[in-house]
Every structure is written in C-alpha cells, then in structure tokens.
Design an enzyme around this catalytic site. Structure first.
Site, PDB file in Angstrom:
ATOM      1  N   PRO A  74      41.160  32.835  34.331  1.00  0.00           N
ATOM      2  CG  PRO A  74      42.893  34.019  34.374  1.00  0.00           C
ATOM      3  CD  PRO A  74      41.852  33.552  33.269  1.00  0.00           C
ATOM      4  CB  CYS A  75      37.867  32.970  39.183  1.00  0.00           C
ATOM      5  SG  CYS A  75      36.547  32.289  39.285  1.00  0.00           S
ATOM      6  CD  GLN A  76      37.654  38.534  35.452  1.00  0.00           C
ATOM      7  OE1 GLN A  76      38.043  39.676  35.539  1.00  0.00           O
ATOM      8  NE2 GLN A  76      38.410  37.654  34.754  1.00  0.00           N
ATOM      9  N   GLY A  77      36.669  36.826  40.560  1.00  0.00           N
ATOM     10  CA  GLY A  77      36.433  37.083  41.925  1.00  0.00           C
ATOM     11  C   GLY A  77      34.965  36.528  41.931  1.00  0.00           C
TER      12      GLY A  77
END
Ligand SMILES: C[S@@+](CC[C@H](N)C(=O)[O-])C[C@H]1O[C@@H](n2cnc3c(N)ncnc32)[C@H](O)[C@@H]1O
Length: 378
Positions: A74-77
């Site tokens: 998942p992308c952290q932001g």
C-alpha cells in the site's frame, strides 16, 4: 506449458487472485495480516497456503519459487516527496516486496496501486530499483487503467505496473468503451450487474454462523444472499436520499436538510449522497460504500413522484416511495460491482467485509492483466 504458479502479497479477500486463477494461475502462497480478510481468502482458496500475518514476519524458507507475484505494498501517501531511499524506515514494506521478488524469483510481477501511484516517491524508488538495483533483470510497463474498460460495471482507475524478466509485457488494451466507442463493447452497466437482485431486503443483520479459521471462530463464512442485508437509516436520512435522482447527489437535497458541513461547502465533493444510474457503470466502490455520505452509493431504482393536482413545481423533486428504492447498495451488490463471483464466501463483521470488498482489485481487470501475462509463462 506447465501450470503457472503465483504468490499474492497483501492479498486482501483475494480479488486479484480471482482474476488470475480464472486464467489458470495456481496460488502457492498468499500473505495478508487482516485476519478477517485472510479468512475470506482461506474460505475461497484454502487455508493451506495463506499466511495470516505481517509480511515482515514471513521467513525466507516460507517463500516458495513462483512464476508470478501479484499485489503491491500500500502507498504510504504523497506528501513525503523526496523520500526515495529503499533503506528509509518508512519504506519497510517495499523492502519486503523486494525480498519476496528476490526469493521467489518470479518471471513476472504485477503491482496494483492508486491512480496517482506513478507520482509517488515509492514509484520513483521502484523505477530506480529496475534501473540500477535489485530489480535490474526486469523491464517495466505501467499505466492507469479503468476497470470499466475491461468489462467491469464500475469506473475504477488504478495504476498497474507489470515487471517482467522474460520480455517486456504491455498493458492490456481495453475491450470496452463508453458508448461502445472505437468498435469496442459498451461499458457494462449497474443494471447488468445487480439488476436481477431483490430490491426489498429481509434483514439488517448477518446470520449468526461462525467458522474456525486459523484456530479462531470467526463470523461466517457468508454466502452472497447472507450479505444482501439492509440498514436502519433515520427518517431524516431517508428524507434526504429521497430527493436524489439517478446521477444526482447532495446538490439535489434541499439545503435545510443538509448537514452544516455541506451547507458551508457549496462546491466540490459532487458524488457524495450520489445515486447510481442503471445504465452506466458505478462510481468507484470504496471501503465505506454503506455510507451514502461517502460517495455515489444509493441504489439506482428511483422514479420521480407525480405532482399532486395544483401543486407548484419544486426545484427538489422527490422519488415515488412505492417505485423507488431508498437505500444504499448492500454488501452483496457492492461485491458484484467489484466483480467478485456470486458464490464467493465472506468472513468477518459487516465493516470488515465492506473493507475487504472496497479494497479489492475487480477480477475483470485482473483477468485482463492475467491474459496478457500468461503467454510469457512458457
Ligand atoms: C489494497 S488491499 C489488497 C486487495 C487485494 N489485492 C484484492 O484484490 O482483494 C491491501 C492489503 O494489504 C494488507 N496489508 C497491509 N500491510 C500489510 C502487512 N504489513 N502485512 C500483510 N498484509 C498487509 C491490508 O490488510 C490490505 O488487505
């Protein structure tokens, strides 16, 4: 060709696995730390090859060789621009990902992520690893694909990255288009996906059944009709929904019925309190699809109420209570719009199952990628 094997990392309920398994890939390992999601995966694909835990705790000896690895961290932001180093503590999941690729040595890996992924530091890091680092053997293709262009009744834009060490693999070409443009098939509609399901619901609860997964009793496993349950909105909420026609949203609700936060925000967030259209794909199904204030999740069946003789026209037209379906979509409807099979089994609480559904890769999109990848498995 021997049967190609695959590993599903960050597997969730197994949406991506559905599409690849349809094309003949056999799962040999899946990793997922949400215990309900892992149990849903196990209910459908077997408990023998899923590790229901943190990917960082998986031992090297537990990682088999496989032809394909699917799923990405998942992308952290997107706010921490400039953070590109693989050894940064915040990139631990990407390090894990590289560890799996280096151990399983797949011919191909496929990453799915949010549409803005290619603008993220994580993406830069991935490209850097392909150019100079641990993924040097692989060639990348990437792009943003819309699930509706691959026969899914939902507009969902996702970045897909295909890494291959057996020849560059292009992203699949669309098979469907809005209005059947360019000689392609027309987008699949909400009607085609959920039009046959009962609109009146018998229950607002999940059945009481439990099944043991990983040694622990868990709610489920539920079949489609079990998750076709309603909610108990307040009369005030029902009044709001009744004003929203198909394709409409919060701007169709009389101002005095709106919460203050929306009254004070006269523009933007147009899809909230939205109603689906029968003859169009839905908006993106997210993890809180059961809350109308979070998106366009109202059931598409809506017929304008006839005006009474002498009644003045109003800017706010209501739905006929007899002919309209004044509720959000059910978990079953959401699962079908996310392209899960009708007979998929579900484990967990209502919110846990909604999260699994909203997080998934629609199987039609995964299938299109699987078709593209399969000839390279040789
Ligand atoms: C976008 S979802 C995956 C959806 C899945 N590919 C599908 O199609 O159904 C990402 C998943 O990663 C899992 N996850 C996040 N961090 C994890 C970790 N450290 N170890 C294992 N799983 C993790 C989350 O629980 C979530 O289910």
């Amino acid at each position: 060709m021997t049967t190609p094997t695959m590993i599903d990392l960050f597997a969730g309920a197994g949406g991506m696995t559905v599409g690849f398994a349809d094309e003949g890939f056999v799962p040999v390992l899946a990793v997922e730390w949400d215990r309900f999601a892992a149990a849903t995966y196990a209910a459908n694909w077997g408990e023998d090859h899923i590790i229901p835990g943190d990917i960082t705790a998986v031992k090297r000896r537990e990682i088999p060789r496989a032809d394909l690895v699917i799923g990405g961290p998942p992308c952290q932001g997107f706010s921490n621009l400039g953070l590109k180093a693989l050894d940064d503590p915040r990139n631990q999941l990407w390090r894990e990902y590289m560890r799996f690729i280096n151990t399983a040595k797949p011919k191909v890996f496929v990453i799915e992520n949010v549409d803005r992924f290619s603008k993220s530091p994580e993406f830069d890091m991935l490209v850097n690893e392909v150019d100079h680092g641990l993924l040097r053997q692989y060639e990348l293709s990437h792009g943003v694909l819309n699930a509706a262009d691959y026969g899914v009744g939902q507009r969902r834009r996702r970045t897909i990255v295909i890494g291959s060490r057996v020849g560059k693999i292009e992203l699949p070409a669309p098979t469907h288009a809005r209005g059947g443009a360019s000689g392609l098939r027309p987008w699949r509609t909400v009607r085609e996906v959920i039009g046959e399901l009962a609109t009146r619901l018998d229950s607002t609860e999940l059945p009481a059944s439990k099944t043991v997964f990983f040694g622990e009793p868990m709610p489920g496993a539920f079949k489609g009709p079990d998750i076709h349950f309603g909610r108990n909105p307040r009369p005030f909420s029902l009044e709001r929904y009744s004003y929203v026609p198909p394709g409409g949203g919060r701007f169709n609700v009389p101002t005095e019925l709106l919460p203050r936060c929306w009254r004070e925000k006269p523009t933007g967030t147009t899809d909230v309190m939205g109603r689906m259209r029968w003859d169009f794909p839905s908006h993106t199904i997210r993890t809180e699809f059961f809350k109308p204030e979070k998106g366009a999740y109202l059931h598409p069946q809506w017929v304008e109420a006839r005006q009474q003789p002498g009644e003045k026209g109003s800017r706010f037209i209501k739905g006929d209570p007899q002919l309209s379906v004044n509720r959000v979509i059910t978990h079953y409807e959401a699962s079908l719009l996310q392209d899960f099979p009708h007979d998929y089994l579900w484990v967990g609480s209502k919110t846990a199952i909604a999260k699994q559904i909203g997080n998934a890769v629609p199987s039609g999109l995964a299938r299109a990628i699987a078709c593209q990848v399969k000839p390279f498995m040789g």
